[in-house]
Motif scaffolding. Sequence first.
Motif, PDB file in Angstrom:
ATOM      1  N   ALA A  25      50.805  49.212  51.058  1.00 24.20           N
ATOM      2  CA  ALA A  25      50.175  48.139  50.288  1.00 24.20           C
ATOM      3  C   ALA A  25      50.309  48.338  48.786  1.00 24.20           C
ATOM      4  N   VAL A  26      50.802  49.503  48.366  1.00 30.14           N
ATOM      5  CA  VAL A  26      50.840  49.801  46.933  1.00 30.14           C
ATOM      6  C   VAL A  26      51.741  48.821  46.180  1.00 30.14           C
ATOM      7  N   LYS A  27      52.940  48.590  46.694  1.00 27.75           N
ATOM      8  CA  LYS A  27      53.883  47.716  45.988  1.00 27.75           C
ATOM      9  C   LYS A  27      53.375  46.282  45.893  1.00 27.75           C
ATOM     10  N   PRO A  28      52.929  45.652  46.993  1.00 28.70           N
ATOM     11  CA  PRO A  28      52.416  44.287  46.848  1.00 28.70           C
ATOM     12  C   PRO A  28      51.159  44.202  45.987  1.00 28.70           C
ATOM     13  N   PHE A  29      50.323  45.242  46.026  1.00 28.64           N
ATOM     14  CA  PHE A  29      49.155  45.273  45.142  1.00 28.64           C
ATOM     15  C   PHE A  29      49.594  45.266  43.683  1.00 28.64           C
ATOM     16  N   LEU A  30      50.548  46.116  43.342  1.00 29.13           N
ATOM     17  CA  LEU A  30      51.037  46.172  41.968  1.00 29.13           C
ATOM     18  C   LEU A  30      51.684  44.853  41.557  1.00 29.13           C
ATOM     19  N   PHE A  31      52.407  44.230  42.489  1.00 30.77           N
ATOM     20  CA  PHE A  31      53.019  42.940  42.175  1.00 30.77           C
ATOM     21  C   PHE A  31      51.947  41.901  41.861  1.00 30.77           C
ATOM     22  N   ASN A  32      50.917  41.834  42.685  1.00 33.32           N
ATOM     23  CA  ASN A  32      49.838  40.877  42.432  1.00 33.32           C
ATOM     24  C   ASN A  32      49.184  41.130  41.077  1.00 33.32           C
ATOM     25  N   LEU A  33      49.014  42.392  40.737  1.00 32.83           N
ATOM     26  CA  LEU A  33      48.395  42.755  39.472  1.00 32.83           C
ATOM     27  C   LEU A  33      49.238  42.274  38.291  1.00 32.83           C
ATOM     28  N   PHE A  34      50.500  42.632  38.290  1.00 34.44           N
ATOM     29  CA  PHE A  34      51.335  42.322  37.131  1.00 34.44           C
ATOM     30  C   PHE A  34      51.847  40.883  37.130  1.00 34.44           C
ATOM     31  N   ASP A  78      49.743  38.455  37.467  1.00 34.58           N
ATOM     32  CA  ASP A  78      48.587  37.707  36.950  1.00 34.58           C
ATOM     33  C   ASP A  78      48.848  37.351  35.481  1.00 34.58           C
ATOM     34  N   PRO A  79      48.827  36.080  35.115  1.00 32.11           N
ATOM     35  CA  PRO A  79      49.056  35.722  33.709  1.00 32.11           C
ATOM     36  C   PRO A  79      48.026  36.302  32.759  1.00 32.11           C
ATOM     37  N   ALA A  80      46.854  36.695  33.271  1.00 33.53           N
ATOM     38  CA  ALA A  80      45.868  37.345  32.408  1.00 33.53           C
ATOM     39  C   ALA A  80      46.296  38.764  32.059  1.00 33.53           C
ATOM     40  N   ILE A  81      47.198  39.347  32.837  1.00 32.92           N
ATOM     41  CA  ILE A  81      47.693  40.694  32.582  1.00 32.92           C
ATOM     42  C   ILE A  81      48.994  40.658  31.800  1.00 32.92           C
ATOM     43  N   ILE A  82      49.918  39.826  32.232  1.00 31.98           N
ATOM     44  CA  ILE A  82      51.178  39.636  31.507  1.00 31.98           C
ATOM     45  C   ILE A  82      51.275  38.154  31.145  1.00 31.98           C
ATOM     46  N   GLY A  83      51.072  37.858  29.897  1.00 29.36           N
ATOM     47  CA  GLY A  83      50.967  36.481  29.452  1.00 29.36           C
ATOM     48  C   GLY A  83      52.299  35.810  29.201  1.00 29.36           C
ATOM     49  N   PHE A 104      32.396  41.655  29.997  1.00 26.81           N
ATOM     50  CA  PHE A 104      33.342  40.563  30.199  1.00 26.81           C
ATOM     51  C   PHE A 104      34.662  40.820  29.493  1.00 26.81           C
ATOM     52  N   SER A 105      35.759  40.492  30.177  1.00 33.85           N
ATOM     53  CA  SER A 105      37.080  40.471  29.552  1.00 33.85           C
ATOM     54  C   SER A 105      37.896  39.353  30.173  1.00 33.85           C
ATOM     55  N   THR A 106      38.799  38.792  29.379  1.00 35.97           N
ATOM     56  CA  THR A 106      39.717  37.791  29.911  1.00 35.97           C
ATOM     57  C   THR A 106      40.621  38.390  30.985  1.00 35.97           C
ATOM     58  N   THR A 107      40.832  39.705  30.948  1.00 31.56           N
ATOM     59  CA  THR A 107      41.723  40.360  31.902  1.00 31.56           C
ATOM     60  C   THR A 107      41.062  40.654  33.239  1.00 31.56           C
ATOM     61  N   THR A 108      39.757  40.581  33.303  1.00 30.42           N
ATOM     62  CA  THR A 108      39.049  40.919  34.535  1.00 30.42           C
ATOM     63  C   THR A 108      38.169  39.753  34.999  1.00 30.42           C
ATOM     64  N   THR A 109      37.014  39.585  34.384  1.00 28.78           N
ATOM     65  CA  THR A 109      36.079  38.551  34.809  1.00 28.78           C
ATOM     66  C   THR A 109      36.697  37.165  34.765  1.00 28.78           C
ATOM     67  N   ALA A 110      37.301  36.803  33.629  1.00 23.32           N
ATOM     68  CA  ALA A 110      37.857  35.455  33.508  1.00 23.32           C
ATOM     69  C   ALA A 110      38.960  35.212  34.522  1.00 23.32           C
ATOM     70  N   SER A 111      39.789  36.222  34.764  1.00 26.88           N
ATOM     71  CA  SER A 111      40.857  36.077  35.755  1.00 26.88           C
ATOM     72  C   SER A 111      40.282  35.843  37.140  1.00 26.88           C
ATOM     73  N   GLU A 118      44.839  45.454  21.798  1.00 31.40           N
ATOM     74  CA  GLU A 118      44.049  45.036  20.644  1.00 31.40           C
ATOM     75  C   GLU A 118      44.194  43.545  20.362  1.00 31.40           C
ATOM     76  N   LYS A 119      45.366  42.982  20.679  1.00 27.13           N
ATOM     77  CA  LYS A 119      45.586  41.576  20.363  1.00 27.13           C
ATOM     78  C   LYS A 119      44.634  40.668  21.140  1.00 27.13           C
ATOM     79  N   LEU A 120      44.171  41.098  22.307  1.00 28.16           N
ATOM     80  CA  LEU A 120      43.224  40.305  23.063  1.00 28.16           C
ATOM     81  C   LEU A 120      41.869  40.255  22.365  1.00 28.16           C
ATOM     82  N   VAL A 121      41.468  41.387  21.814  1.00 27.39           N
ATOM     83  CA  VAL A 121      40.211  41.433  21.064  1.00 27.39           C
ATOM     84  C   VAL A 121      40.319  40.566  19.811  1.00 27.39           C
ATOM     85  N   ALA A 122      41.455  40.642  19.148  1.00 25.12           N
ATOM     86  CA  ALA A 122      41.665  39.826  17.955  1.00 25.12           C
ATOM     87  C   ALA A 122      41.614  38.339  18.282  1.00 25.12           C
TER      88      ALA A 122
END
Length: 359
Positions: free
Chosen positions: A31-40, A42-47, A142-149, A207-211
């Motif tokens: 499950a590691v590979k499909p988990f990593l694929f789902n993670l990366f 996500d547009p909240a992770i890689i915009g 809260f973060s856009t990368t976690t909660t908002a996603s 840092e750009k997300l915080v900015a």
Amino acid sequence: MNKAATNPEGRPNRRVAVVLTNLGGPDRPEAVKPFLFNLFNDPAIIGLPGVFRTPLAKLISSRRETSAQANYALMGGGSPLLPETQKQAEALSRALADAAPGDDSRVFIAMRYWHPLTEEAAAAVKAFQPDKIVLLPLYPQFSTTTTASSLKKWTECYDGPGETHVVCCYPDAEGLIEAQARLIRQTLDKAEGKPVRVLFSAHGIPEKLVAAGDPYQAQVEATVAAVVEHMSLTDWAICYQSRVGPLKWLGPATPDAIEQAGRDGVGAVVVPIAFVSEHIETLVELDMEYGELAHKVGCAPYLRAPTVSADPVFITALAQAVERALETPGIAPQGASQGGPCAHLKACPSGCSKVSRAA
């Protein structure tokens, strides 16, 4: 609406679905590979637009599969995050039953990147036919990368009944702070009087997300400030772990903070301040990788406080957050700032607007 008889207080009984949202983790090596694929992916992770993001996610997940599997092997082959979350869900179910015995409250788990996925949780909640839904992230800050996603995904998946209430964050909730402080004290006792610095380690973000208005850093600082005040700590620092990619991330990095403690001739008590469950970032990164670093740089003793997990005081805080959310329309924080904007947290209003758009 599904209405039953009123309870002893005269309030109509409710069918309440509480949805715990979290990251998720692979439950076996395959499950590691499909988990990593789902993670990366996500547009909240890689915009990036999907046409670029999806091939990149495939490439990253392929390249990281072997090393990630090796790390998960250190924990028995899979992540303990789901079993940890199931314990929290069971404890929260009991707490809700005690607090509101007239309600039919059920706790569901919605993981963002691995089973039970948000789609599965949404289907289960729809089958339950709730009157009320409380979305409760297991991310205190809260973060856009976690909660908002997670909230955005829920909105895309859920088409059933029920009035939705959202807990956007609880960075300074009393039960969270009390549980953290007790676990830190218990860990400090293991230092047996030797000088140590308390290092509050949170998962980093660029840092750009915080900015751009992400309130995560401000809320991490609020959690730490509340713990420091509660314990009257004098030697402490905030640091950030798990950096990946070429972007500049929040700092200082946890490894740098450990090295600094070594140079200062003190040990470290590392506190996973933004994690409420044990998983790869605590059991492998903090305990093993950073523990080895601490040994090399002479940072001793090196101790790590446990996550709050299913600590009864923390579970009580979650139950209180659910009850308060049911009394609050829409989206709201819980804790010292319950019922309104987190006025004491810089950047939070823009963060809450991001939650509103996501949900």
